[in-house]
Design an enzyme around this catalytic site. Structure first.
Site, PDB file in Angstrom:
ATOM      1  N   SER A 294       9.799   1.720  13.850  1.00  0.00           N
ATOM      2  CA  SER A 294      10.102   2.922  14.609  1.00  0.00           C
ATOM      3  C   SER A 294      11.419   3.481  14.086  1.00  0.00           C
ATOM      4  O   SER A 294      11.597   3.621  12.880  1.00  0.00           O
ATOM      5  CB  SER A 294      10.153   2.612  16.109  1.00  0.00           C
ATOM      6  OG  SER A 294      10.467   3.775  16.847  1.00  0.00           O
TER       7      SER A 294
ATOM      8  N   ASP B  68      -3.944   5.790   2.856  1.00  0.00           N
ATOM      9  CA  ASP B  68      -3.477   6.998   3.532  1.00  0.00           C
ATOM     10  C   ASP B  68      -3.686   6.769   5.015  1.00  0.00           C
ATOM     11  O   ASP B  68      -4.819   6.764   5.497  1.00  0.00           O
ATOM     12  CB  ASP B  68      -4.271   8.213   3.041  1.00  0.00           C
ATOM     13  CG  ASP B  68      -3.891   9.500   3.752  1.00  0.00           C
ATOM     14  OD1 ASP B  68      -3.048   9.461   4.669  1.00  0.00           O
ATOM     15  OD2 ASP B  68      -4.434  10.564   3.398  1.00  0.00           O
TER      16      ASP B  68
ATOM     17  N   TYR C  99       9.695  14.470  15.299  1.00  0.00           N
ATOM     18  CA  TYR C  99       9.840  13.102  14.782  1.00  0.00           C
ATOM     19  C   TYR C  99      10.160  12.155  15.931  1.00  0.00           C
ATOM     20  O   TYR C  99       9.522  11.103  16.086  1.00  0.00           O
ATOM     21  CB  TYR C  99      10.937  13.047  13.730  1.00  0.00           C
ATOM     22  CG  TYR C  99      11.175  11.652  13.194  1.00  0.00           C
ATOM     23  CD1 TYR C  99      10.309  11.085  12.262  1.00  0.00           C
ATOM     24  CD2 TYR C  99      12.261  10.893  13.627  1.00  0.00           C
ATOM     25  CE1 TYR C  99      10.517   9.793  11.779  1.00  0.00           C
ATOM     26  CE2 TYR C  99      12.472   9.613  13.155  1.00  0.00           C
ATOM     27  CZ  TYR C  99      11.606   9.065  12.230  1.00  0.00           C
ATOM     28  OH  TYR C  99      11.807   7.787  11.760  1.00  0.00           O
TER      29      TYR C  99
ATOM     30  N   LYS D 153       7.867   9.007  17.455  1.00  0.00           N
ATOM     31  CA  LYS D 153       8.352   7.630  17.523  1.00  0.00           C
ATOM     32  C   LYS D 153       8.389   7.119  18.962  1.00  0.00           C
ATOM     33  O   LYS D 153       8.091   5.946  19.221  1.00  0.00           O
ATOM     34  CB  LYS D 153       9.732   7.522  16.862  1.00  0.00           C
ATOM     35  CG  LYS D 153       9.704   7.696  15.344  1.00  0.00           C
ATOM     36  CD  LYS D 153       8.826   6.650  14.674  1.00  0.00           C
ATOM     37  CE  LYS D 153       8.918   6.704  13.155  1.00  0.00           C
ATOM     38  NZ  LYS D 153       8.053   5.694  12.498  1.00  0.00           N
TER      39      LYS D 153
ATOM     40  N   THR E  65       0.819  -1.206   0.000  1.00  0.00           N
ATOM     41  CA  THR E  65       0.000   0.000   0.000  1.00  0.00           C
ATOM     42  C   THR E  65       0.857   1.261   0.000  1.00  0.00           C
ATOM     43  O   THR E  65       2.005   1.263   0.449  1.00  0.00           O
ATOM     44  CB  THR E  65      -0.939   0.039   1.223  1.00  0.00           C
ATOM     45  OG1 THR E  65      -0.183   0.333   2.407  1.00  0.00           O
ATOM     46  CG2 THR E  65      -1.668  -1.282   1.403  1.00  0.00           C
TER      47      THR E  65
END
Length: 288
Positions: A138, A59, A152, A156, A37
């Site tokens: 991750s 999405d 970011y 994570k 995907t």
């Protein structure tokens, strides 16, 4: 089309980098079926045109899109055994230099998108009666935070906490396994291109001695990716790990990742020992 013997994989974010490498490996593996995907499935043209491979739009920031991809994949292959939650991206800027809208958009993908995919996977695995495995991609920066990638790292750290807690909620009889993969630096990825993108530096951080400006100098090196791990090798190792009977909840991938986490944990243990007396003081006072 349904199958009773082959293993079916659903992977998010297959257009580039690790996701593309994982999809390529699985599509070439006998006995494995692939649901690949991406936001734009036209980016998946390098995958074989085969009845064993299904490409779909997904999405992760849209719960409806997640539900549709899982439903279509189940209708096509009859089952889903592995879900690799890979979609995500990074930005490089000081926290004060990031707009709130940009930061929230990142969390919509990296945290909420991953969390919603994980919940859908658990539902499918539970209702199948067979179980399955969720692999959350991750990062090293999900264990050791990086300046300049504040949001970011936060996203994570957040998804690692979510997956760890989720793994402690599922009933053992559901036979659902979890793995959090923490890759270090990977060659030639959209992530690298994105963090190298020019962004205006917040005026308070313009001094060359600011840590993030030193990082910018390092990122600008022409041979930056020389020692990075190829995505293909990272994918190969991860898939080997998934096939093992005993695996840890968290798996660092790449020498740089292992060394950075080991250093951080070793220093953390020493700090913990040093602050033990102070840490235990509230409990000691309560006993008086």
């Amino acid at each position: 089309m349904s199958t009773t013997d082959s293993l079916v994989w659903l992977i998010t974010g297959c257009s580039t980098g690790l996701g593309a490498a994982l999809a390529s490996h699985i599509s070439k593996s006998p006995g494995h079926l692939l649901i690949a995907t991406a936001r734009n499935p036209s980016t998946l043209g390098s995958l074989p045109n085969s009845p064993n491979t299904l490409t779909l739009p997904l999405d992760v920031s849209s719960p409806a899109s997640i539900g549709s991809a899982f439903s279509t994949g189940l209708a096509h292959f009859g089952r889903i055994d592995y879900v690799i939650n890979n979609a995500g991206y990074g930005i490089f800027a000081e926290a004060e230099g990031n707009g709130e809208a940009e930061a929230r958009e990142l969390f919509e993908t990296n945290f909420w998108g991953s969390a919603n995919v994980a919940l859908q996977a658990v539902k499918v695995f539970r209702e199948s009666g067979r179980g399955g495995m969720l692999i959350q991609i991750s990062s090293l920066l999900g264990r050791v935070a990086g300046g300049g990638q504040t949001y970011y790292s936060a996203s994570k750290f957040a998804i690692e906490g979510f997956i760890e807690a989720l793994s402690k909620e599922v009933h053992p009889k559901w036979n659902i396994r979890f793995l959090i993969a923490e890759p270090g630096a990977i060659k030639s990825t959209a992530f690298n291109r994105n963090i190298l993108a020019e962004r205006k530096i917040h005026s308070a951080y313009s001094d060359p001695e600011c840590p993030t400006n030193r990082t910018r100098e390092w990122l600008a090196k022409p041979n930056l990716e020389e020692d990075f791990t190829p995505a293909d090798e990272m994918a190969r190792t991860l898939l080997e790990a998934v096939g093992k009977e005993q695996i840890p909840l968290r798996l660092p991938l790449g020498q740089d990742c292992w060394e950075a986490i080991y250093k951080d944990f070793s220093e953390g243990v020493e700090t913990l020992k040093e602050c033990r007396t102070l840490s235990e003081e509230p409990s000691m006072r309560a006993e008086i």
